[in-house]
Design a protein around this motif. Structure first.
Motif, PDB file in Angstrom:
ATOM      1  N   LEU A   1       0.847  -1.186   0.000  1.00  0.00           N
ATOM      2  CA  LEU A   1       0.000   0.000   0.000  1.00  0.00           C
ATOM      3  C   LEU A   1       0.883   1.237   0.000  1.00  0.00           C
ATOM      4  O   LEU A   1       1.695   1.429   0.909  1.00  0.00           O
ATOM      5  CB  LEU A   1      -0.920   0.000   1.222  1.00  0.00           C
ATOM      6  CG  LEU A   1      -1.948   1.136   1.276  1.00  0.00           C
ATOM      7  CD1 LEU A   1      -2.985   0.967   0.162  1.00  0.00           C
ATOM      8  CD2 LEU A   1      -2.629   1.164   2.642  1.00  0.00           C
TER       9      LEU A   1
ATOM     10  N   ILE B   1       1.112   5.142   0.417  1.00  0.00           N
ATOM     11  CA  ILE B   1       0.335   6.180   1.093  1.00  0.00           C
ATOM     12  C   ILE B   1       1.135   7.471   1.186  1.00  0.00           C
ATOM     13  O   ILE B   1       2.348   7.494   0.996  1.00  0.00           O
ATOM     14  CB  ILE B   1      -0.096   5.741   2.509  1.00  0.00           C
ATOM     15  CG1 ILE B   1       1.129   5.510   3.409  1.00  0.00           C
ATOM     16  CG2 ILE B   1      -0.982   4.499   2.445  1.00  0.00           C
ATOM     17  CD1 ILE B   1       0.774   5.274   4.866  1.00  0.00           C
TER      18      ILE B   1
ATOM     19  N   LYS C   1       0.896  10.791   7.044  1.00  0.00           N
ATOM     20  CA  LYS C   1      -0.156  10.385   7.968  1.00  0.00           C
ATOM     21  C   LYS C   1      -0.793  11.569   8.683  1.00  0.00           C
ATOM     22  O   LYS C   1      -1.914  11.451   9.188  1.00  0.00           O
ATOM     23  CB  LYS C   1       0.402   9.376   8.968  1.00  0.00           C
ATOM     24  CG  LYS C   1       0.711   8.034   8.308  1.00  0.00           C
ATOM     25  CD  LYS C   1       1.326   7.029   9.261  1.00  0.00           C
ATOM     26  CE  LYS C   1       1.532   5.691   8.543  1.00  0.00           C
ATOM     27  NZ  LYS C   1       2.274   4.730   9.362  1.00  0.00           N
TER      28      LYS C   1
ATOM     29  N   SER D   1      -5.346   8.294   2.239  1.00  0.00           N
ATOM     30  CA  SER D   1      -4.445   7.192   2.566  1.00  0.00           C
ATOM     31  C   SER D   1      -4.895   6.437   3.809  1.00  0.00           C
ATOM     32  O   SER D   1      -4.743   5.209   3.902  1.00  0.00           O
ATOM     33  CB  SER D   1      -3.021   7.721   2.787  1.00  0.00           C
ATOM     34  OG  SER D   1      -2.483   8.274   1.614  1.00  0.00           O
ATOM     35  N   LEU D   2      -5.432   7.174   4.777  1.00  0.00           N
ATOM     36  CA  LEU D   2      -5.859   6.537   6.028  1.00  0.00           C
ATOM     37  C   LEU D   2      -6.914   5.471   5.788  1.00  0.00           C
ATOM     38  O   LEU D   2      -6.906   4.413   6.439  1.00  0.00           O
ATOM     39  CB  LEU D   2      -6.393   7.601   6.993  1.00  0.00           C
ATOM     40  CG  LEU D   2      -7.087   7.110   8.267  1.00  0.00           C
ATOM     41  CD1 LEU D   2      -6.171   6.205   9.097  1.00  0.00           C
ATOM     42  CD2 LEU D   2      -7.573   8.302   9.097  1.00  0.00           C
TER      43      LEU D   2
ATOM     44  N   TRP E   1      -5.579   2.002   4.564  1.00  0.00           N
ATOM     45  CA  TRP E   1      -4.605   1.573   5.573  1.00  0.00           C
ATOM     46  C   TRP E   1      -5.330   1.061   6.809  1.00  0.00           C
ATOM     47  O   TRP E   1      -5.014  -0.013   7.342  1.00  0.00           O
ATOM     48  CB  TRP E   1      -3.704   2.752   5.926  1.00  0.00           C
ATOM     49  CG  TRP E   1      -2.547   2.450   6.825  1.00  0.00           C
ATOM     50  CD1 TRP E   1      -1.262   2.191   6.454  1.00  0.00           C
ATOM     51  CD2 TRP E   1      -2.548   2.418   8.270  1.00  0.00           C
ATOM     52  NE1 TRP E   1      -0.461   1.985   7.560  1.00  0.00           N
ATOM     53  CE2 TRP E   1      -1.224   2.122   8.687  1.00  0.00           C
ATOM     54  CE3 TRP E   1      -3.521   2.604   9.237  1.00  0.00           C
ATOM     55  CZ2 TRP E   1      -0.872   2.007  10.034  1.00  0.00           C
ATOM     56  CZ3 TRP E   1      -3.181   2.485  10.582  1.00  0.00           C
ATOM     57  CH2 TRP E   1      -1.868   2.191  10.967  1.00  0.00           C
TER      58      TRP E   1
ATOM     59  N   LYS F   1      -5.511  -2.788   8.392  1.00  0.00           N
ATOM     60  CA  LYS F   1      -5.031  -3.002   9.755  1.00  0.00           C
ATOM     61  C   LYS F   1      -6.102  -3.632  10.636  1.00  0.00           C
ATOM     62  O   LYS F   1      -5.840  -4.616  11.353  1.00  0.00           O
ATOM     63  CB  LYS F   1      -4.562  -1.679  10.363  1.00  0.00           C
ATOM     64  CG  LYS F   1      -3.227  -1.182   9.859  1.00  0.00           C
ATOM     65  CD  LYS F   1      -2.081  -1.966  10.483  1.00  0.00           C
ATOM     66  CE  LYS F   1      -0.739  -1.441  10.049  1.00  0.00           C
ATOM     67  NZ  LYS F   1       0.399  -2.105  10.722  1.00  0.00           N
TER      68      LYS F   1
ATOM     69  N   GLU G   1       4.008  -1.375   3.637  1.00  0.00           N
ATOM     70  CA  GLU G   1       3.671   0.040   3.565  1.00  0.00           C
ATOM     71  C   GLU G   1       4.774   0.806   2.837  1.00  0.00           C
ATOM     72  O   GLU G   1       5.940   0.704   3.187  1.00  0.00           O
ATOM     73  CB  GLU G   1       3.486   0.584   4.980  1.00  0.00           C
ATOM     74  CG  GLU G   1       3.094   2.037   5.054  1.00  0.00           C
ATOM     75  CD  GLU G   1       2.915   2.498   6.500  1.00  0.00           C
ATOM     76  OE1 GLU G   1       3.364   3.614   6.813  1.00  0.00           O
ATOM     77  OE2 GLU G   1       2.340   1.722   7.309  1.00  0.00           O
TER      78      GLU G   1
ATOM     79  N   ASN H   1       5.736   4.737   1.741  1.00  0.00           N
ATOM     80  CA  ASN H   1       5.370   6.115   2.070  1.00  0.00           C
ATOM     81  C   ASN H   1       5.995   7.095   1.087  1.00  0.00           C
ATOM     82  O   ASN H   1       7.175   7.001   0.765  1.00  0.00           O
ATOM     83  CB  ASN H   1       5.823   6.468   3.482  1.00  0.00           C
ATOM     84  CG  ASN H   1       5.190   5.568   4.523  1.00  0.00           C
ATOM     85  OD1 ASN H   1       5.654   4.461   4.753  1.00  0.00           O
ATOM     86  ND2 ASN H   1       4.125   6.037   5.136  1.00  0.00           N
TER      87      ASN H   1
ATOM     88  N   PRO I   1      -3.956   7.001  -2.192  1.00  0.00           N
ATOM     89  CA  PRO I   1      -3.248   5.736  -2.036  1.00  0.00           C
ATOM     90  C   PRO I   1      -3.282   4.891  -3.309  1.00  0.00           C
ATOM     91  O   PRO I   1      -4.063   5.146  -4.226  1.00  0.00           O
ATOM     92  CB  PRO I   1      -4.019   5.050  -0.918  1.00  0.00           C
ATOM     93  CG  PRO I   1      -5.426   5.513  -1.139  1.00  0.00           C
ATOM     94  CD  PRO I   1      -5.298   6.947  -1.575  1.00  0.00           C
TER      95      PRO I   1
ATOM     96  N   SER J   1      -9.287   5.225  -2.999  1.00  0.00           N
ATOM     97  CA  SER J   1      -9.569   4.593  -1.702  1.00  0.00           C
ATOM     98  C   SER J   1     -10.746   3.628  -1.744  1.00  0.00           C
ATOM     99  O   SER J   1     -10.674   2.519  -1.212  1.00  0.00           O
ATOM    100  CB  SER J   1      -9.833   5.667  -0.645  1.00  0.00           C
ATOM    101  OG  SER J   1      -8.679   6.406  -0.372  1.00  0.00           O
TER     102      SER J   1
ATOM    103  N   TRP K   1      -1.540   4.789  13.686  1.00  0.00           N
ATOM    104  CA  TRP K   1      -1.458   5.804  12.628  1.00  0.00           C
ATOM    105  C   TRP K   1      -0.979   7.144  13.203  1.00  0.00           C
ATOM    106  O   TRP K   1      -0.117   7.804  12.615  1.00  0.00           O
ATOM    107  CB  TRP K   1      -2.819   5.960  11.964  1.00  0.00           C
ATOM    108  CG  TRP K   1      -2.897   7.023  10.902  1.00  0.00           C
ATOM    109  CD1 TRP K   1      -3.160   8.354  11.094  1.00  0.00           C
ATOM    110  CD2 TRP K   1      -2.706   6.855   9.493  1.00  0.00           C
ATOM    111  NE1 TRP K   1      -3.160   9.026   9.900  1.00  0.00           N
ATOM    112  CE2 TRP K   1      -2.877   8.122   8.898  1.00  0.00           C
ATOM    113  CE3 TRP K   1      -2.419   5.762   8.689  1.00  0.00           C
ATOM    114  CZ2 TRP K   1      -2.769   8.330   7.514  1.00  0.00           C
ATOM    115  CZ3 TRP K   1      -2.307   5.964   7.309  1.00  0.00           C
ATOM    116  CH2 TRP K   1      -2.480   7.232   6.743  1.00  0.00           C
TER     117      TRP K   1
END
Length: 209
Positions: free
Chosen positions: A6, A8, A11, A17-18, A21, A25, A33, A35, A57, A69, A200
Protein backbone atom coordinates in the motif's frame (compact mmCIF):
# COMPACT_ATOMS: atom_id res chain seq x y z
CA UNK A 1 5.83 -12.27 1.73
CA UNK A 2 2.69 -10.11 1.86
CA UNK A 3 0.41 -10.17 -1.16
CA UNK A 4 -0.33 -6.47 -0.72
CA UNK A 5 1.71 -3.29 -0.89
CA UNK A 6 0.00 0.00 0.00
CA UNK A 7 1.46 3.31 -1.13
CA UNK A 8 0.34 6.18 1.09
CA UNK A 9 1.05 9.84 1.78
CA UNK A 10 1.76 11.73 5.00
CA UNK A 11 -0.16 10.39 7.97
CA UNK A 12 -0.70 13.87 9.37
CA UNK A 13 -3.01 14.97 6.57
CA UNK A 14 -3.54 12.28 3.91
CA UNK A 15 -7.13 11.37 4.68
CA UNK A 16 -7.49 9.24 1.56
CA UNK A 17 -4.44 7.19 2.57
CA UNK A 18 -5.86 6.54 6.03
CA UNK A 19 -8.97 4.80 4.70
CA UNK A 20 -7.49 1.66 3.08
CA UNK A 21 -4.60 1.57 5.57
CA UNK A 22 -7.07 1.43 8.47
CA UNK A 23 -9.23 -1.14 6.71
CA UNK A 24 -6.30 -3.49 6.21
CA UNK A 25 -5.03 -3.00 9.75
CA UNK A 26 -8.36 -3.60 11.47
CA UNK A 27 -9.00 -6.62 9.24
CA UNK A 28 -5.63 -8.04 10.28
CA UNK A 29 -4.37 -8.26 6.70
CA UNK A 30 -0.56 -8.10 6.38
CA UNK A 31 0.76 -5.55 3.91
CA UNK A 32 3.92 -3.70 3.01
CA UNK A 33 3.67 0.04 3.57
CA UNK A 34 5.29 2.45 1.10
CA UNK A 35 5.37 6.11 2.07
CA UNK A 36 5.65 9.13 -0.21
CA UNK A 37 5.99 12.58 1.32
CA UNK A 38 3.38 14.95 -0.09
CA UNK A 39 3.58 18.71 -0.67
CA UNK A 40 7.17 18.36 -1.84
CA UNK A 41 8.58 19.54 -5.19
CA UNK A 42 9.06 15.96 -6.37
CA UNK A 43 5.96 14.41 -4.76
CA UNK A 44 4.11 13.79 -8.02
CA UNK A 45 7.22 12.36 -9.64
CA UNK A 46 7.69 10.00 -6.72
CA UNK A 47 4.04 8.91 -6.77
CA UNK A 48 4.16 8.27 -10.52
CA UNK A 49 6.82 5.64 -9.95
CA UNK A 50 4.00 3.62 -8.36
CA UNK A 51 0.65 5.05 -9.47
CA UNK A 52 -0.59 5.85 -12.99
CA UNK A 53 -3.05 8.35 -11.50
CA UNK A 54 -0.30 10.37 -9.85
CA UNK A 55 -2.17 10.17 -6.55
CA UNK A 56 -2.15 8.14 -3.35
CA UNK A 57 -3.25 5.74 -2.04
CA UNK A 58 -2.40 2.89 -4.36
CA UNK A 59 -2.63 -0.85 -3.74
CA UNK A 60 -0.12 -3.08 -5.51
CA UNK A 61 -1.21 -6.70 -5.68
CA UNK A 62 -1.23 -9.70 -8.00
CA UNK A 63 0.92 -7.88 -10.53
CA UNK A 64 -1.36 -4.87 -11.02
CA UNK A 65 -2.36 -1.59 -9.40
CA UNK A 66 -5.62 -0.53 -7.77
CA UNK A 67 -5.94 3.17 -7.04
CA UNK A 68 -8.62 5.27 -5.33
CA UNK A 69 -9.57 4.59 -1.70
CA UNK A 70 -13.02 3.21 -2.36
CA UNK A 71 -11.87 1.00 -5.24
CA UNK A 72 -9.13 -0.40 -3.02
CA UNK A 73 -11.66 -1.09 -0.27
CA UNK A 74 -13.99 -2.85 -2.70
CA UNK A 75 -11.13 -4.97 -4.02
CA UNK A 76 -10.00 -5.99 -0.55
CA UNK A 77 -13.55 -6.83 0.47
CA UNK A 78 -13.99 -9.03 -2.62
CA UNK A 79 -10.66 -10.80 -2.06
CA UNK A 80 -11.36 -11.45 1.62
CA UNK A 81 -15.08 -12.26 1.98
CA UNK A 82 -14.42 -14.01 5.29
CA UNK A 83 -13.53 -10.62 6.80
CA UNK A 84 -17.07 -9.30 6.16
CA UNK A 85 -15.77 -5.85 5.27
CA UNK A 86 -19.25 -5.01 4.05
CA UNK A 87 -22.28 -5.96 6.18
CA UNK A 88 -23.59 -9.43 5.42
CA UNK A 89 -27.21 -8.31 5.48
CA UNK A 90 -28.23 -7.14 2.00
CA UNK A 91 -30.06 -3.99 3.08
CA UNK A 92 -27.35 -2.99 5.53
CA UNK A 93 -24.74 -3.62 2.84
CA UNK A 94 -26.58 -1.36 0.40
CA UNK A 95 -26.79 1.35 3.06
CA UNK A 96 -23.10 1.00 3.89
CA UNK A 97 -22.18 1.32 0.22
CA UNK A 98 -24.45 4.36 -0.15
CA UNK A 99 -22.94 6.28 2.75
CA UNK A 100 -19.42 5.28 1.69
CA UNK A 101 -20.05 6.60 -1.81
CA UNK A 102 -21.57 9.76 -0.33
CA UNK A 103 -18.40 10.38 1.66
CA UNK A 104 -16.23 9.56 -1.34
CA UNK A 105 -17.98 12.02 -3.65
CA UNK A 106 -19.40 14.66 -1.34
CA UNK A 107 -18.84 17.02 1.58
CA UNK A 108 -16.66 19.51 -0.35
CA UNK A 109 -17.08 22.38 2.10
CA UNK A 110 -16.22 20.20 5.09
CA UNK A 111 -13.06 19.06 3.30
CA UNK A 112 -12.04 22.62 2.43
CA UNK A 113 -12.72 24.21 5.80
CA UNK A 114 -11.78 21.33 8.12
CA UNK A 115 -8.73 19.84 6.44
CA UNK A 116 -7.25 16.77 8.09
CA UNK A 117 -4.64 17.84 10.65
CA UNK A 118 -4.41 14.87 12.95
CA UNK A 119 -1.67 16.13 15.27
CA UNK A 120 -3.06 19.58 16.05
CA UNK A 121 -6.03 21.08 17.86
CA UNK A 122 -7.71 24.29 16.70
CA UNK A 123 -10.46 26.54 18.04
CA UNK A 124 -13.85 25.76 16.57
CA UNK A 125 -13.99 27.80 13.34
CA UNK A 126 -16.93 29.78 12.05
CA UNK A 127 -18.19 27.48 9.33
CA UNK A 128 -19.82 28.48 6.08
CA UNK A 129 -23.41 27.42 5.54
CA UNK A 130 -22.19 24.64 3.25
CA UNK A 131 -19.68 23.28 5.74
CA UNK A 132 -22.27 23.43 8.53
CA UNK A 133 -24.64 21.38 6.36
CA UNK A 134 -21.89 18.87 5.68
CA UNK A 135 -21.12 18.51 9.40
CA UNK A 136 -24.80 18.06 10.20
CA UNK A 137 -25.21 15.48 7.43
CA UNK A 138 -22.26 13.41 8.64
CA UNK A 139 -23.69 13.30 12.15
CA UNK A 140 -27.12 12.41 10.76
CA UNK A 141 -25.52 9.47 8.93
CA UNK A 142 -23.78 8.30 12.07
CA UNK A 143 -26.92 8.54 14.22
CA UNK A 144 -29.05 6.71 11.66
CA UNK A 145 -26.54 3.89 11.22
CA UNK A 146 -25.97 3.50 14.95
CA UNK A 147 -29.73 3.37 15.59
CA UNK A 148 -29.98 0.30 13.36
CA UNK A 149 -26.64 -1.33 14.22
CA UNK A 150 -26.55 -4.68 15.93
CA UNK A 151 -23.74 -6.50 17.68
CA UNK A 152 -21.06 -3.86 18.07
CA UNK A 153 -20.14 -0.16 18.42
CA UNK A 154 -19.43 0.64 14.76
CA UNK A 155 -21.75 2.08 12.12
CA UNK A 156 -23.05 -1.36 11.18
CA UNK A 157 -22.13 -3.21 14.34
CA UNK A 158 -18.74 -4.63 13.34
CA UNK A 159 -16.03 -2.62 11.57
CA UNK A 160 -16.68 -2.22 7.83
CA UNK A 161 -15.55 -0.17 4.86
CA UNK A 162 -18.01 2.51 5.95
CA UNK A 163 -16.10 3.05 9.19
CA UNK A 164 -12.84 3.32 7.29
CA UNK A 165 -14.39 5.91 4.99
CA UNK A 166 -15.58 8.09 7.89
CA UNK A 167 -12.54 7.68 10.16
CA UNK A 168 -10.72 10.75 8.75
CA UNK A 169 -13.80 12.85 9.45
CA UNK A 170 -13.66 11.74 13.07
CA UNK A 171 -10.14 13.17 13.28
CA UNK A 172 -11.27 16.43 11.64
CA UNK A 173 -14.10 16.87 14.13
CA UNK A 174 -11.66 16.36 17.01
CA UNK A 175 -8.95 18.60 15.53
CA UNK A 176 -11.40 21.49 15.13
CA UNK A 177 -13.44 20.86 18.29
CA UNK A 178 -16.70 20.36 16.41
CA UNK A 179 -19.59 19.82 18.86
CA UNK A 180 -20.89 16.25 18.79
CA UNK A 181 -24.03 14.84 20.34
CA UNK A 182 -23.62 11.86 22.71
CA UNK A 183 -24.21 9.22 20.02
CA UNK A 184 -21.71 10.77 17.62
CA UNK A 185 -19.17 11.42 20.37
CA UNK A 186 -19.38 7.79 21.47
CA UNK A 187 -18.82 6.64 17.90
CA UNK A 188 -15.89 9.02 17.46
CA UNK A 189 -14.30 7.66 20.63
CA UNK A 190 -14.64 4.09 19.35
CA UNK A 191 -12.76 5.02 16.18
CA UNK A 192 -10.07 6.98 18.00
CA UNK A 193 -9.52 4.13 20.47
CA UNK A 194 -8.79 1.58 17.74
CA UNK A 195 -5.21 0.30 18.11
CA UNK A 196 -4.75 0.93 14.40
CA UNK A 197 -5.79 4.59 14.77
CA UNK A 198 -3.36 4.98 17.64
CA UNK A 199 -0.65 3.40 15.49
CA UNK A 200 -1.46 5.80 12.63
CA UNK A 201 -1.15 8.80 14.96
CA UNK A 202 2.17 7.54 16.33
CA UNK A 203 3.35 7.24 12.75
CA UNK A 204 2.27 10.80 12.01
CA UNK A 205 4.29 12.05 14.95
CA UNK A 206 7.33 10.10 13.78
CA UNK A 207 7.10 11.69 10.33
CA UNK A 208 7.32 15.18 11.82
CA UNK A 209 10.04 14.44 14.39
Amino acid sequence: MSAYELVIGDKSFSSWSLRPWLLLKVAGVPFIERNVRLRQPDSREQILTYSPSGKVPLLLTEGFEVWDSLAIAEYIAECLPEKALWPRDQMARARARAISAEMHAGFPDLRNELSMDILNRHPTPELSAGAARDVARVQEIWRSARAEARGGPFLFGHFTVADAMYAPVVTRFISYNIPLDPVCRAYADVILDLPAMIEWTVGAKAETA
